[in-house]
Design a protein around this motif. Structure first.
Motif, short mmCIF file in Angstrom:
data_model
loop_
_atom_site.label_atom_id
_atom_site.label_comp_id
_atom_site.label_asym_id
_atom_site.label_seq_id
_atom_site.Cartn_x
_atom_site.Cartn_y
_atom_site.Cartn_z
N GLU A 130 3.67 9.01 -0.77
CA GLU A 130 4.51 10.10 -1.25
C GLU A 130 5.95 9.95 -0.78
N ARG A 131 6.16 9.51 0.46
CA ARG A 131 7.51 9.33 0.97
C ARG A 131 8.26 8.28 0.15
N TYR A 132 7.58 7.19 -0.16
CA TYR A 132 8.25 6.11 -0.88
C TYR A 132 8.45 6.42 -2.37
N ARG A 133 7.71 7.39 -2.90
CA ARG A 133 7.98 7.77 -4.29
C ARG A 133 9.45 8.18 -4.43
N LYS A 134 9.94 9.00 -3.50
CA LYS A 134 11.32 9.46 -3.56
C LYS A 134 12.28 8.33 -3.24
N HIS A 144 0.79 -1.23 0.00
CA HIS A 144 0.00 0.00 0.00
C HIS A 144 0.82 1.29 0.00
N ALA A 145 2.15 1.17 -0.06
CA ALA A 145 2.96 2.39 -0.16
C ALA A 145 4.07 2.26 -1.19
N ILE A 146 4.70 1.09 -1.26
CA ILE A 146 5.87 0.92 -2.13
C ILE A 146 5.49 0.50 -3.55
N ASN A 147 4.61 -0.48 -3.67
CA ASN A 147 4.33 -1.07 -4.98
C ASN A 147 3.84 -0.07 -6.02
N VAL A 148 3.11 0.95 -5.59
CA VAL A 148 2.56 1.91 -6.55
C VAL A 148 3.67 2.68 -7.27
N SER A 149 4.84 2.81 -6.66
CA SER A 149 5.98 3.45 -7.30
C SER A 149 6.94 2.45 -7.92
N LEU A 150 6.91 1.22 -7.43
CA LEU A 150 7.86 0.21 -7.88
C LEU A 150 7.44 -0.44 -9.19
N TYR A 151 6.14 -0.70 -9.35
CA TYR A 151 5.64 -1.40 -10.53
C TYR A 151 5.14 -0.42 -11.58
N ARG A 152 5.49 -0.68 -12.82
CA ARG A 152 5.06 0.20 -13.91
C ARG A 152 3.54 0.19 -14.05
N ASP A 157 15.04 7.12 -5.85
CA ASP A 157 16.46 7.21 -5.52
C ASP A 157 17.17 5.85 -5.68
N SER A 158 16.43 4.77 -5.41
CA SER A 158 17.02 3.43 -5.50
C SER A 158 17.20 2.97 -6.94
N GLY A 159 16.41 3.56 -7.84
CA GLY A 159 16.44 3.12 -9.22
C GLY A 159 15.67 1.83 -9.47
N ALA A 160 14.98 1.34 -8.45
CA ALA A 160 14.25 0.08 -8.57
C ALA A 160 13.01 0.26 -9.45
N ARG A 161 12.76 -0.73 -10.31
CA ARG A 161 11.58 -0.71 -11.16
C ARG A 161 11.26 -2.13 -11.58
N VAL A 162 9.99 -2.50 -11.50
CA VAL A 162 9.56 -3.83 -11.90
C VAL A 162 8.51 -3.68 -12.97
N SER A 181 19.77 0.97 -0.05
CA SER A 181 19.91 2.04 -1.02
C SER A 181 19.93 3.40 -0.33
N ALA A 182 19.06 3.57 0.67
CA ALA A 182 19.02 4.84 1.39
C ALA A 182 20.33 5.10 2.13
N LEU A 183 20.93 4.04 2.70
CA LEU A 183 22.22 4.21 3.37
C LEU A 183 23.29 4.63 2.36
N SER A 184 23.30 3.99 1.20
CA SER A 184 24.27 4.33 0.17
C SER A 184 24.16 5.79 -0.23
N LYS A 185 22.92 6.26 -0.43
CA LYS A 185 22.71 7.64 -0.87
C LYS A 185 23.03 8.64 0.23
#
Length: 328
Positions: free
Chosen positions: A314-318, A102-110, A322-327, A174-178
Motif C-alpha cells: 500500500e505504501r508503494y502504491r502512492k 513483493h511491494a513495488i512491482n505490483v504497482s509498477l507493472y500493468r 507519484d513517480s509516474g513510473a509504469r512498465v 522522485s520522492a525527493l523531487s516531490k
C-alpha cells in the motif's frame, strides 16, 4: 502464466493459518535432508545476491545443508519470482527477494504473472538496506538543504541517476523531487559501469543507492554522502544524518530482503527455515558482513512479515503513482 489474484489482507489471513509454528521439526531431522535451492531473481554480484550468499553460509551451519544460490535474473525480479511461485511447495525451492518483487512491482507493472501475496508463503524477513544519498565531490552541496537550494536555483538543470525505472533508487529521487518541490530529472541506466562513470564525472548530480558500491568512491573522495534514508542512523554510518533529520519527516526509502516459498509450503517447514534464519542472523560473521555491505539484520517471523508486506504494498502504491513510473 499464473492467474493474478487480488492482493490484500484476506490473502494474508489465509496464509497466516498455514504458517503456524510447529516446534522441534529441525531436531527431529525431517527437513531439510538435502540442500535447499535459494533463488535470487537478480544477477550475480547485485546487492541481493551478495546478501543471499552471505546468509547461505550461516544457514548451512544451522541446517546442516548449505542452500544452493541460483541466480535467475530478468524483468525487475519477475523471472525468478515467477519460477519460485510455479515450483513445488515442498520447502526445497525458496526465493530470496524483497521490496522490488513483493511491494513495488505490483504497482509498477500493468500486468504481473504472480500475486506477491497469494502465490507465496512468507518465511522470514531478514534485513533492511537504507538508501544512501550521494553527490559528486564537484557539486557544491554539503547537506540536503544545500542540495535542495541548489536545485531551486537551477530548475531543471540537476538530475539524479538510477539503475532503472521503478527501482528504489528511482523512487527515492522522485520522492525527493516531490517532497522538496524541486525540478530534477531522472536518468536511468542499464549499465552499472556507465552509471558510476557519469556520476563520478559530475554528469549526473546525485543518486540514492545501497552503501556497498558507493563506499570505495566515498573513501576515495570522489563522492560525498549527504544522508541516509532509513528511519534512523545506521551503525555503519553513525555520523551521517537521515533524511528525516534534515527536514523530510516522511522520507524513508529502504530496500528490504526476505525469504518466500511457493503458496502452500508446509507449516512445519516454514517454521524450521524461519528459525534457521533467525539463528543465522545472530552470527557475528553475518552481523559484520551485513554491516560492511550497508545492510541491517532485521528478523521477522511469518506472523509479523505478512502484515508488513501488505503495508509496504500500500505504501508503494502512492510512491509509484507519484513517480509516474509504469512498465508495460
Amino acid at each position: 502464466m499464473l492467474r493474478r489474484r487480488p492482493v490484500g489482507l484476506a490473502c494474508l489471513g489465509m496464509l497466516a493459518g498455514a504458517a503456524s509454528r510447529v516446534p522441534g521439526a529441525l531436531a527431529q531431522g525431517r527437513y531439510p535432508d538435502r540442500p535447499v535451492k535459494l533463488v535470487v531473481p537478480y544477477a550475480a554480484g547485485t546487492a541481493t545476491d551478495l546478501a543471499a550468499r552471505q546468509l547461505a553460509g550461516a544457514l548451512g551451519d544451522v541446517l546442516g545443508h548449505r542452500p544452493v544460490v541460483e541466480n535467475r535474473g530478468g524483468a525487475g525480479g519477475i523471472v525468478g519470482a515467477e519460477a519460485v511461485a510455479r515450483s513445488a511447495p515442498d520447502g526445497y525451492t525458496l526465493l530470496f527477494a524483497g521490496s522490488q518483487t513483493h511491494a513495488i512491482n505490483v504497482s509498477l507493472y500493468r500486468t504481473l504473472p504472480y500475486d506477491p501475496v497469494a502465490d507465496f508463503t512468507p518465511v522470514a524477513r531478514l534485513a533492511s538496506q537504507p538508501m544512501v544519498l550521494v553527490v559528486p565531490a564537484s557539486l557544491p552541496a554539503r547537506s540536503v538543504g544545500e542540495l535542495v537550494a541548489l536545485a531551486r536555483a537551477r530548475p531543471g538543470q540537476l538530475n539524479y541517476a538510477s539503475s532503472g525505472i521503478g527501482t528504489t533508487a528511482h523512487l527515492s529521487g522522485s520522492a525527493l523531487s516531490k517532497q522538496a518541490g524541486i525540478d530534477i530529472t531522472h536518468v536511468p541506466y542499464s549499465s552499472g559501469g556507465q552509471l558510476f562513470a557519469e556520476l563520478l564525472a559530475g554528469q549526473t548530480s546525485m543518486m540514492f543507492y545501497p552503501w556497498q558500491p558507493l563506499k570505495p568512491h566515498v573513501d576515495g573522495g570522489r563522492l560525498r554522502v549527504l544522508a541516509t534514508a532509513g528511519p534512523s542512523r545506521p551503525a555503519w554510518l553513525p555520523d551521517v544524518p537521515t533524511m528525516q533529520e534534515q527536514g523530510f519527516p516522511d522520507f524513508v526509502m529502504t530496500s528490504w530482503f526476505g525469504i518466500f516459498g511457493p503458496a502452500g509450503m508446509p507449516a512445519d517447514r516454514v517454521d524450521v527455515f524461519a528459525d534457521a534464519v533467525r539463528r543465522s542472523l545472530e552470527s557475528p560473521e553475518i552481523i559484520a558482513g551485513f554491516a560492511a555491505a550497508g545492510t541491517d539484520p532485521f528478523f521477522a517471523a511469518p506472523a509479523a512479515f505478512m502484515p508488513f508486506i501488505a503495508a509496504e504494498i500500500e505504501r508503494y502504491r502512492k510512491v509509484v503513482a507519484d513517480s509516474g513510473a509504469r512498465v508495460e
